[in-house]
Design an enzyme around this catalytic site. Structure first.
Site, PDB file in Angstrom:
ATOM      1  N   HIS A  62      47.510  -3.210 -18.323  1.00 30.16           N
ATOM      2  CA  HIS A  62      47.460  -2.921 -19.761  1.00 30.16           C
ATOM      3  C   HIS A  62      48.025  -4.061 -20.607  1.00 30.16           C
ATOM      4  O   HIS A  62      47.719  -4.156 -21.790  1.00 30.16           O
ATOM      5  CB  HIS A  62      48.175  -1.597 -20.055  1.00 30.16           C
ATOM      6  CG  HIS A  62      47.358  -0.403 -19.668  1.00 30.16           C
ATOM      7  ND1 HIS A  62      47.336   0.760 -20.382  1.00 30.16           N
ATOM      8  CD2 HIS A  62      46.505  -0.217 -18.630  1.00 30.16           C
ATOM      9  CE1 HIS A  62      46.505   1.628 -19.798  1.00 30.16           C
ATOM     10  NE2 HIS A  62      45.994   1.053 -18.734  1.00 30.16           N
ATOM     11  N   SER A  72      52.892  -8.265 -24.624  1.00 28.84           N
ATOM     12  CA  SER A  72      52.743  -7.567 -25.906  1.00 28.84           C
ATOM     13  C   SER A  72      52.800  -6.051 -25.741  1.00 28.84           C
ATOM     14  O   SER A  72      53.122  -5.333 -26.682  1.00 28.84           O
ATOM     15  CB  SER A  72      51.442  -7.978 -26.597  1.00 28.84           C
ATOM     16  OG  SER A  72      50.345  -7.731 -25.740  1.00 28.84           O
ATOM     17  N   HIS A 193      43.835   3.052  -7.599  1.00 25.02           N
ATOM     18  CA  HIS A 193      43.901   4.501  -7.808  1.00 25.02           C
ATOM     19  C   HIS A 193      44.172   5.268  -6.514  1.00 25.02           C
ATOM     20  O   HIS A 193      44.116   6.491  -6.498  1.00 25.02           O
ATOM     21  CB  HIS A 193      42.642   5.002  -8.517  1.00 25.02           C
ATOM     22  CG  HIS A 193      42.685   4.728  -9.991  1.00 25.02           C
ATOM     23  ND1 HIS A 193      41.596   4.819 -10.821  1.00 25.02           N
ATOM     24  CD2 HIS A 193      43.718   4.346 -10.787  1.00 25.02           C
ATOM     25  CE1 HIS A 193      41.962   4.513 -12.059  1.00 25.02           C
ATOM     26  NE2 HIS A 193      43.238   4.216 -12.071  1.00 25.02           N
TER      27      HIS A 193
END
Ligand SMILES: *[C@@H]1O[C@H](CO)[C@@H](O)[C@H](O)[C@H]1NC(C)=O
Ligand SMILES: *[C@@H]1O[C@H](CO)[C@@H](O)[C@H](O)[C@H]1NC(C)=O
Ligand SMILES: *[C@@H]1O[C@H](CO)[C@@H](O)[C@H](O)[C@H]1NC(C)=O
Ligand SMILES: *[C@@H]1O[C@H](CO)[C@@H](O)[C@H](O)[C@H]1NC(C)=O
Ligand SMILES: *[C@@H]1O[C@H](CO)[C@@H](O)[C@H](O)[C@H]1NC(C)=O
Length: 328
Positions: A62, A72, A193
């Site tokens: 992300h 960020s 996952h």
């Protein structure tokens, strides 16, 4: 991916910029590489929070996917906020963001000693989380310390870059292509996952492309009202019909291995964007399912690429943050 679950100046200023950049390059060279000593130190910080390891891998994704690796995603205050005055971490895409305390500890305890920036901390923490979760099977190269931190974080940016759980295979490929990542990177990275959790809001399994036994098992997992559910069907308590004739892998609960590919070959994954990989890339998925070592290497290579996604080098938009959650 869960919840899913990136100078036109006066001559004088231009010269100053050139000087600044050359100093930068030198300090990166001086800082050298991510040494074994640093790996061990970071790994110890990651070890202190076993439950946050999957979250640290998601944090890298992300951060780096949205305007490059620049830390960020960690910012609570930014020099330029989103249109709503908020930062990336408030985006719905970053719901359930975890592992920030690990990043803060790495910066606090190792930052000065090894010149580790907040951006480096995100990259290194993910690497050690992968190493630990895979029981040492996956170790990839990352750049030496000194990656600059960004000063801009906008709430609307995650939605521009991150894939959603409802993406088709074509949309997944396009979002990765937008980041100069390949179709093979999509398939390799999705294997993460095998671990971690998804928010119930994004779970979408009651469709014709999943077995009824799996739909029932997911319902049981969610029946106690929990917000989150384990991604990997292998880790469910209830019977789901999931089968794996590799006994060792079947028993390796909570381990980052190639079980994701075995699960999607049985259409047992929480998100449509996971299940589309089976129809979209059967040969590659089957290869990963049958040969763990191939996936370990290719997942490591894709993580290395992800960890190197470039952020801005505009000197007015970068710094070395003192505290990871705030610009200086
Ligand atoms: C950290 O960076 C500074 C300047 O950028 C440099 O003087 C120092 O030697 C570096 N320290 C380490 C441990 O690399
Ligand atoms: C950005 O948002 C934070 C928190 O909402 C606020 O403290 C800060 O002043 C804002 N900065 C700008 C430049 O608007
Ligand atoms: C990491 O870099 C070293 C030195 O360049 C190289 O020998 C090694 O094969 C690389 N490892 C991986 C996993 O790419
Ligand atoms: C890829 O980038 C283009 C141009 O910025 C954008 O319009 C498109 O929505 C992006 N696609 C995905 C799937 O993120
Ligand atoms: C109930 O909730 C917890 C999380 O709070 C979860 O770990 C567990 O697997 C859930 N489901 C069942 C069937 O117990």
């Amino acid at each position: 991916m869960a919840k899913r679950n990136e100078l036109s100046l006066l001559v004088l200023v231009a010269m100053a910029v050139v000087v600044f950049l050359s100093v930068q390059v030198k300090s990166e060279v001086a800082a050298g590489s991510y040494t074994t000593e640093m790996q061990e130190a970071v790994r110890n910080e990651v070890k202190a929070f076993p439950d946050l390891r999957p979250g640290l891998i998601r944090l890298l994704f992300h951060d780096c996917f949205v305007n490059g690796c620049d830390g960020s995603v960690l910012l609570e205050t930014s020099r330029i906020n989103g249109t709503d005055g908020k930062t990336e971490m408030t985006s719905a895409f970053n719901g359930g963001l975890r592992g920030l305390e690990v990043i803060q500890n790495i910066k606090k305890n190792l930052g000065t000693k090894y010149n580790i920036t907040c951006t480096d901390a995100v990259i290194y923490a993910a690497r050690e989380a992968v190493y630990l979760l895979s029981k040492g099977k996956i170790a990839y190269n990352v750049t030496g310390p000194g990656r600059m931190d960004g000063v801009i974080s906008r709430s609307e940016d995650p939605a521009k870059f991150l894939p959603t759980p409802s993406f088709t295979f074509d949309q997944l490929k396009e979002s990765f292509r937008n980041k100069s990542l390949s179709t093979d990177d999509v398939i390799a990275l999705s294997g993460a996952h095998a671990i971690g959790v998804a928010h119930r809001m994004f779970v979408d399994v009651n469709t014709l492309d999943t077995p009824v036994s799996y739909q029932k098992a997911v319902a049981v997992e969610l029946s106690n009202g929990t917000d989150v559910i384990k991604n990997n069907v292998r880790d469910f308590g209830a019977a789901s019909g999931y089968m794996d004739n590799n006994k060792e892998r079947m028993e390796a609960k909570g381990v980052l291995d190639n079980s994701f590919y075995n699960a999607i070959s049985q259409k047992m994954a929480l998100f449509p964007s996971d299940r589309v990989l089976w129809e979209g890339a059967k040969a590659k998925v089957t290869g990963y399912k049958d040969k763990a070592d191939t996936w370990y290497i290719e997942f490591g290579n894709s993580m290395e690429k992800l960890s190197k996604l470039p952020a801005t080098s505009d000197p007015s938009k970068i710094e070395i943050r003192e505290v990871c959650s705030k610009t200086n």
